[in-house]
Write a protein that holds these residues in place. Sequence first.
Motif, short mmCIF file in Angstrom:
data_model
loop_
_atom_site.label_atom_id
_atom_site.label_comp_id
_atom_site.label_asym_id
_atom_site.label_seq_id
_atom_site.Cartn_x
_atom_site.Cartn_y
_atom_site.Cartn_z
N VAL A 20 43.58 50.89 63.35
CA VAL A 20 43.92 51.82 64.43
C VAL A 20 45.43 51.79 64.67
N PHE A 21 46.02 50.60 64.70
CA PHE A 21 47.46 50.50 64.90
C PHE A 21 48.23 51.27 63.84
N LEU A 22 47.89 51.05 62.58
CA LEU A 22 48.60 51.74 61.50
C LEU A 22 48.44 53.25 61.61
N SER A 23 47.20 53.70 61.85
CA SER A 23 46.91 55.13 61.85
C SER A 23 47.40 55.87 63.09
N ALA A 47 52.25 47.19 55.46
CA ALA A 47 50.96 47.44 54.80
C ALA A 47 50.56 46.28 53.90
N TYR A 48 51.50 45.71 53.16
CA TYR A 48 51.19 44.56 52.29
C TYR A 48 50.77 43.35 53.11
N ARG A 49 51.45 43.12 54.21
CA ARG A 49 51.09 42.00 55.07
C ARG A 49 49.71 42.23 55.67
N PHE A 50 49.46 43.45 56.10
CA PHE A 50 48.15 43.76 56.67
C PHE A 50 47.05 43.63 55.61
N ARG A 51 47.35 43.98 54.38
CA ARG A 51 46.36 43.85 53.30
C ARG A 51 45.87 42.41 53.19
#
Length: 157
Positions: A20-23, A47-51
């Motif tokens: 939700v945060f990213l989007s 995005a890499y860290r979130f992955r």
Amino acid sequence: MFALVWIHLLAAVVWVGGMVFLSVVLVPVLKRNGAFAQYALLFRTVAYRFRAVVWGAMGILVATGLTLAAGRSIPLMEPSRWPTIFAAKIGLVTLLFTLTLLHDLVVGPRVRRSLGVPEAERSARDRVLLRYSVLVPRISLLVALLVLLLAVVLART
């Protein structure tokens, strides 16, 4: 059992909350005024860290989910005997995991390659990929929200 449920919910909240945060927060802010290209490195780093966080959460969800299901006497090795809501949840979780794999291992790397090509030199396939690649995370978020809904229904039964 209480601690296991809490850990399971925490992993789900981390995953879905990050989506939700990213989007809803990060991408719209970065796209404001057409400046996304300036922030591509920031977005890629986040995005890499979130992955890494997502894959950790997925591991926790699988481990705790199997244990919780066994604790509810759901015959994991006999899907034909699963409660309907549980079967639907597992189906959506499988779809979500598949979409995550597709995003991380196929779509994401292809988008990065396409973005490395000057816009004028991109093939029609590259342009289609770039246009529709945003659907994978959006569909993933929708599926994740449906999984949460089914989790609530399952907990109430």
